[in-house]
Design a protein around this motif. Structure first.
Motif, PDB file in Angstrom:
ATOM      1  N   HIS A  36       0.848  -1.186   0.000  1.00 14.94           N
ATOM      2  CA  HIS A  36       0.000   0.000   0.000  1.00 14.94           C
ATOM      3  C   HIS A  36       0.884   1.236   0.000  1.00 14.94           C
ATOM      4  O   HIS A  36       2.052   1.180   0.367  1.00 14.94           O
ATOM      5  N   HIS A  63       1.812   3.879   1.585  1.00 12.30           N
ATOM      6  CA  HIS A  63       2.225   4.667   2.744  1.00 12.30           C
ATOM      7  C   HIS A  63       3.747   4.679   2.772  1.00 12.30           C
ATOM      8  O   HIS A  63       4.387   3.659   2.511  1.00 12.30           O
ATOM      9  N   HIS A 109       6.281   2.173   3.790  1.00 14.36           N
ATOM     10  CA  HIS A 109       6.314   0.923   3.020  1.00 14.36           C
ATOM     11  C   HIS A 109       6.935   1.106   1.631  1.00 14.36           C
ATOM     12  O   HIS A 109       7.230   0.127   0.960  1.00 14.36           O
ATOM     13  N   HIS A 112      -7.582  -0.588   6.039  1.00 15.94           N
ATOM     14  CA  HIS A 112      -6.570   0.437   6.290  1.00 15.94           C
ATOM     15  C   HIS A 112      -7.054   1.705   5.576  1.00 15.94           C
ATOM     16  O   HIS A 112      -7.880   1.597   4.670  1.00 15.94           O
ATOM     17  N   ASP A 124      -0.429  -3.502   6.674  1.00 14.31           N
ATOM     18  CA  ASP A 124      -1.037  -2.705   7.744  1.00 14.31           C
ATOM     19  C   ASP A 124      -2.540  -2.917   7.683  1.00 14.31           C
ATOM     20  O   ASP A 124      -3.153  -2.726   6.622  1.00 14.31           O
TER      21      ASP A 124
HETATM   22 ZN   LIG Z   1      -0.042   2.001   6.291  1.00 11.83          ZN
END
Ligand SMILES: [Zn+2]
Ligand SMILES: [Zn+2]
Length: 255
Positions: A59, A61, A64, A138, A159
């Motif tokens: 994802h 973010h 990551h 998430h 997450d």
């Molecule tokens: Zn995240």
């Protein structure tokens, strides 16, 4: 298969650490799952730039994907031009990456990286390593992963708040790498798209996972406290992921 932890901190790195990243090596193939800030340095201790076969980002973010930027520049200006690296990420991920680059750098992004969309219901293969994606809960689109190879299966939660799909991903897995961002005392406050220690342990127990590796613990919390709570809820072998940790699964070794 050899799993190497490249980064294990949630959101921002603990002193000397890195955010999320894992390297899976089997049969001469190297698959990178997440490349959070600080991971590229640890990755290059293990594998040459030209020997990375694919990178998966679950994802968008920054903890990551942050080190996709230095990876991009490392590949782009490499004398061998090892361009076209498989980058498997949620829809729109590459476009989002380009948002902070200048026009010229942005134009090279889809040349240096060969974008593939990460989505549910698709079987991805990297050498003999197989991947499937399971939706998370998430704030942004994201996926847990089930990864299988020669005589082994592992799952990675990404997450997420607790959700049945991560238990499906981790069903009877040899190893479940599960986020445990918060200690159990935060359970009542709502976990804002994350799991507490005990929720991670419960998910691993319900999934029937053999071994639990806790990751994404926020640096403000004590890993030992999170581990004790998760291990009690899990009722099996549990440990906390640390940068440089290696885990061998299956019979194949690192090929
Ligand atoms: Zn995240
Ligand atoms: Zn995160």
């Amino acid at each position: 298969m050899v799993l190497t932890v490249l980064g294990a901190s949630g959101t921002y790195p603990r002193p000397g650490g890195a955010c999320n990243g894992f390297l899976i090596q089997e049969g001469g193939y190297s698959l990178v799952i997440e490349l959070g800030n600080g991971c590229l340095s640890n990755l290059l201790r293990e594998v040459e730039l030209t020997a990375i076969d694919a990178v998966v980002v679950t994802h968008m973010h920054i903890d990551h994907f942050g080190d996709l930027y230095p990876l991009y520049y490392a590949l782009r200006f490499h004398p061998l031009r090892p361009w076209g690296l498989r980058l498997i990420l949620p829809e729109g991920g590459l476009e989002l990456l380009g948002c902070i680059l200048g026009r010229e750098a942005r134009e090279y992004l889809p040349i240096v990286f060969r974008e593939e969309r990460l989505q549910e219901g698709v079987d991805y293969e990297v050498g003999g390593i197989k991947l499937r994606a399971f939706p998370t809960r998430h704030p942004v689109e994201g996926y847990a992963l089930r990864v299988e190879g020669d005589g082994w299966a592992l799952a990675y939660s990404s997450d997420t708040s607790p959700t049945p799909s991560i238990e499906e991903a981790a069903r009877d897995a040899d190893l479940f790498i599960c986020e445990a961002t918060l200690p159990d005392s935060y359970r009542e406050e709502g976990s804002h798209g994350h799991m507490t220690s005990r929720q991670a342990g419960e998910a691993a127990r319900r999934a029937g996972a053999r071994r639990l590796l806790l990751t994404h613990i926020w640096p403000t919390f004590e890993p030992e406290e999170v581990l004790a709570e998760a291990a009690e809820a899990f009722g099996g072998e549990a440990e906390v992921a640390r940068e440089g940790m290696r885990i061998l699964l299956g019979g194949g070794g690192d090929g």
